[in-house]
Design a protein around this motif. Structure first.
Motif, PDB file in Angstrom:
ATOM      1  N   THR A  50      20.073 -19.902  -6.022  1.00 46.74           N
ATOM      2  CA  THR A  50      20.517 -19.517  -4.688  1.00 46.74           C
ATOM      3  C   THR A  50      21.792 -18.706  -4.820  1.00 46.74           C
ATOM      4  N   THR A  51      22.046 -17.852  -3.844  1.00 47.19           N
ATOM      5  CA  THR A  51      23.264 -17.039  -3.849  1.00 47.19           C
ATOM      6  C   THR A  51      24.368 -17.791  -3.116  1.00 47.19           C
ATOM      7  N   GLU A  52      25.551 -17.196  -3.119  1.00 47.81           N
ATOM      8  CA  GLU A  52      26.705 -17.801  -2.420  1.00 47.81           C
ATOM      9  C   GLU A  52      26.621 -17.594  -0.915  1.00 47.81           C
ATOM     10  N   LYS A  53      25.686 -16.772  -0.476  1.00 49.45           N
ATOM     11  CA  LYS A  53      25.565 -16.470   0.952  1.00 49.45           C
ATOM     12  C   LYS A  53      25.422 -17.769   1.752  1.00 49.45           C
ATOM     13  N   LYS A  54      26.251 -17.896   2.752  1.00 49.76           N
ATOM     14  CA  LYS A  54      26.200 -19.100   3.601  1.00 49.76           C
ATOM     15  C   LYS A  54      24.979 -18.996   4.499  1.00 49.76           C
ATOM     16  N   VAL A  55      24.276 -20.099   4.638  1.00 50.63           N
ATOM     17  CA  VAL A  55      23.063 -20.085   5.458  1.00 50.63           C
ATOM     18  C   VAL A  55      23.071 -21.263   6.418  1.00 50.63           C
ATOM     19  N   ASN A  81      16.473 -11.448   2.067  1.00 49.98           N
ATOM     20  CA  ASN A  81      17.527 -11.921   2.962  1.00 49.98           C
ATOM     21  C   ASN A  81      18.808 -12.316   2.219  1.00 49.98           C
ATOM     22  N   GLY A  82      18.832 -12.064   0.927  1.00 54.21           N
ATOM     23  CA  GLY A  82      20.041 -12.298   0.135  1.00 54.21           C
ATOM     24  C   GLY A  82      20.348 -13.753  -0.144  1.00 54.21           C
ATOM     25  N   LEU A  83      19.329 -14.618  -0.030  1.00 52.66           N
ATOM     26  CA  LEU A  83      19.560 -16.052  -0.195  1.00 52.66           C
ATOM     27  C   LEU A  83      19.284 -16.560  -1.610  1.00 52.66           C
TER      28      LEU A  83
END
Length: 72
Positions: free
Chosen positions: A64-69, A51-53
């Motif tokens: 963790t990635t920069e992807k906002k969750v 999920n790209g997290l």
């Protein structure tokens, strides 16, 4: 693929938040922290990675990635 149980989802959420708080952690550290096997933790991490997290810049280490969750 079967749908993850809500208990598994709660844990995956907790794992994500833990990695976010710690910075970089190993699969082993996570497994110990959550009281599960490395193999189970690897599965949880795969879900987050898919999920790209989270990502693994070094083998066995996670951030963790920069992807906002949105954590509901």
């Amino acid at each position: 693929m079967n749908h993850p149980s809500s208990r598994m989802l709660d844990r995956i959420k907790a794992v994500y938040l833990y990695i976010q708080k710690q910075g970089m952690v190993t699969t082993n550290q996570l497994a110990e922290e959550f009281g599960i096997t490395d193999r189970t933790m690897q599965r949880d991490l795969s879900v987050l990675e898919y999920n790209g997290l989270v990502s693994s810049p070094h083998r066995g280490k996670w951030i963790t990635t920069e992807k906002k969750v949105k954590i509901s």
